[in-house]
Design a protein around this motif. Sequence first.
Motif, PDB file in Angstrom:
ATOM      1  N   ARG A   1       2.311   2.434  -3.303  1.00 58.18           N
ATOM      2  CA  ARG A   1       1.545   3.286  -4.245  1.00 58.18           C
ATOM      3  C   ARG A   1       1.432   5.032  -3.823  1.00 58.18           C
ATOM      4  NH1 ARG A   1      -4.819   4.067  -3.129  1.00 58.18           N
ATOM      5  NH2 ARG A   1      -5.410   5.091  -5.619  1.00 58.18           N
ATOM      6  N   TYR A   2       2.274   5.670  -3.169  1.00 61.25           N
ATOM      7  CA  TYR A   2       2.426   6.839  -3.152  1.00 61.25           C
ATOM      8  C   TYR A   2       3.440   7.181  -3.139  1.00 61.25           C
ATOM      9  CZ  TYR A   2      -2.453   8.186  -0.978  1.00 61.25           C
ATOM     10  OH  TYR A   2      -3.603   8.435  -0.480  1.00 61.25           O
TER      11      TYR A   2
ATOM     12  N   LEU B   1      11.114   7.380   4.627  1.00 66.34           N
ATOM     13  CA  LEU B   1      10.070   6.849   4.942  1.00 66.34           C
ATOM     14  C   LEU B   1      10.552   5.428   4.805  1.00 66.34           C
ATOM     15  CD1 LEU B   1       7.164   9.071   3.170  1.00 66.34           C
ATOM     16  CD2 LEU B   1       7.716   8.181   5.866  1.00 66.34           C
TER      17      LEU B   1
ATOM     18  N   MET C   1       0.886  -1.382   0.155  1.00 65.07           N
ATOM     19  CA  MET C   1       0.290   0.059   0.263  1.00 65.07           C
ATOM     20  C   MET C   1       1.288   1.096   0.225  1.00 65.07           C
ATOM     21  SD  MET C   1      -3.037  -1.571   2.475  1.00 65.07           S
ATOM     22  CE  MET C   1      -3.894   0.258   2.123  1.00 65.07           C
ATOM     23  N   ALA C   2       1.536   1.843   0.833  1.00 64.16           N
ATOM     24  CA  ALA C   2       2.675   2.482   1.379  1.00 64.16           C
ATOM     25  C   ALA C   2       3.537   2.669  -0.559  1.00 64.16           C
ATOM     26  CB  ALA C   2       4.085   2.267   2.062  1.00 64.16           C
TER      27      ALA C   2
ATOM     28  N   GLU D   1       5.923   7.713  -5.618  1.00 66.96           N
ATOM     29  CA  GLU D   1       5.935   9.314  -5.782  1.00 66.96           C
ATOM     30  C   GLU D   1       4.943  10.739  -5.281  1.00 66.96           C
ATOM     31  OE1 GLU D   1       5.616   9.170  -9.844  1.00 66.96           O
ATOM     32  OE2 GLU D   1       7.213   7.733 -10.271  1.00 66.96           O
ATOM     33  N   ASP D   2       3.722  10.486  -4.360  1.00 67.70           N
ATOM     34  CA  ASP D   2       3.099  11.079  -4.018  1.00 67.70           C
ATOM     35  C   ASP D   2       3.996  11.919  -3.076  1.00 67.70           C
ATOM     36  OD1 ASP D   2       0.042  11.112  -5.177  1.00 67.70           O
ATOM     37  OD2 ASP D   2       0.855   9.642  -4.855  1.00 67.70           O
ATOM     38  N   VAL D   3       4.687  11.348  -1.974  1.00 67.17           N
ATOM     39  CA  VAL D   3       5.730  11.316  -0.725  1.00 67.17           C
ATOM     40  C   VAL D   3       6.367  13.160  -0.868  1.00 67.17           C
ATOM     41  CG1 VAL D   3       5.101   9.392   1.021  1.00 67.17           C
ATOM     42  CG2 VAL D   3       6.932   9.658  -0.466  1.00 67.17           C
ATOM     43  N   GLY D   4       6.901  12.468  -2.191  1.00 67.06           N
ATOM     44  CA  GLY D   4       8.472  14.064  -2.685  1.00 67.06           C
ATOM     45  C   GLY D   4       9.492  13.600  -2.076  1.00 67.06           C
ATOM     46  N   PRO D   5      10.069  14.703  -1.153  1.00 69.85           N
ATOM     47  CA  PRO D   5      11.422  14.730  -1.087  1.00 69.85           C
ATOM     48  C   PRO D   5      11.694  13.648   0.663  1.00 69.85           C
ATOM     49  CG  PRO D   5      10.313  16.454  -0.760  1.00 69.85           C
ATOM     50  CD  PRO D   5       9.766  16.074  -1.820  1.00 69.85           C
ATOM     51  N   TRP D   6      10.264  13.788   0.758  1.00 72.68           N
ATOM     52  CA  TRP D   6       9.582  12.780   2.721  1.00 72.68           C
ATOM     53  C   TRP D   6      10.450  11.358   1.996  1.00 72.68           C
ATOM     54  CZ3 TRP D   6       6.267  17.068   2.750  1.00 72.68           C
ATOM     55  CH2 TRP D   6       6.520  17.471   3.445  1.00 72.68           C
TER      56      TRP D   6
ATOM     57  N   LEU E   1       9.037   2.185   1.998  1.00 69.65           N
ATOM     58  CA  LEU E   1       9.454   2.114   1.527  1.00 69.65           C
ATOM     59  C   LEU E   1      11.470   2.270   0.397  1.00 69.65           C
ATOM     60  CD1 LEU E   1       7.476   6.092  -0.014  1.00 69.65           C
ATOM     61  CD2 LEU E   1       7.472   2.958  -0.273  1.00 69.65           C
TER      62      LEU E   1
END
Lengths: 175, 175
Positions: free
Chosen positions: B157-158, B169, B154-155, B160-165, B172
């Motif tokens: 999936r995001y 994480l 599930m992670a 690219e969405d999390v950007g520089p963070w 990922l």
Amino acid sequence: MHFKLEEAIEVLERTPKTLAYFLSGLSEDWVQCNEGEGTWNASEVIDHLIEGEKNNWIPRLRFMLQEGENKAFPSFDRYAHLNGMQELSIKEKLLEFQMIREQNIIKLKKLVNPELDLESTGLHPAFGVVKVRELISTWVVHDLTHISQIVRVMAERYREDVGPWIEYLGVLKKD
Amino acid sequence: MHFKLEEAIEVLERTPKTLAYFLSGLSEDWVQCNEGEGTWNASEVIDHLIEGEKNNWIPRLRFMLQEGENKAFPSFDRYAHLNGMQELSIKEKLLEFQMIREQNIIKLKKLVNPELDLESTGLHPAFGVVKVRELISTWVVHDLTHISQIVRVMAERYREDVGPWIEYLGVLKKD
């Protein structure tokens, strides 16, 4: 990009009860085990999640929406939870996490208009320009990271008990 | 070694409801996303967990206790769940997992006397001699592995969405 605010909220609202269901009533040995010195047990992970609800996600979101790129938001101490809270039981912590997350989801819905605000920008003290969408996605993946951490820490406890099956158990593979 | 039968059962009995709570009602995009071709989505992971309840843990345990080291137990097809079951909804699958796990915990308690049987041995087709304790520990860690897999998928999936963070994480991070 896959982000949709309502889907992000689906995960955010499930995390506290999922963890409450998983961890409540477990033997202390499960809740207190860690991966060695300087690593967190499940109870400390919940402390950290509560700390994030208090001082990270919503405060930063509000700051971004108010200040834009004018002012970098204050940095977040990822170890702050290690001072304090330890006297609460895991059940009390899980309840606190649940309550504060519920309030924060209400605030999130009030603060962010998904038609207008997702690409708004702010200034991260280390990363520079970041977007509201990135902050909220990170909130979601941060939940997932720490669920993953909790199960990995618990699995570690049985590293020797599983005998030769360790070969098939991905969660016990060291990076 | 940390294994205690009653503590192992604590985890085994929590997994199905934990996953039911986490996954029920989620958007299809969360349930159907995977990590690329040949990888499993959350729904397929539940299929695999059900398959294990039917054909792996209790059948092998029974076999070990009956045959000891006389006969190797049949190998388990870790991909069997990819044929069939797909027509059920995730909600139906989660309910099936919950019911069959409950029955299997009852069987486990009947089959295994923790004072006598934990060090009993059997013959694994690939590993050779294995112990009852190792099989049950593996059942627990197998649950934890697949909870970890679901949140990791599930992670993803995001990513690219999390950007520089992404830097902070862990879930990922690629091995």
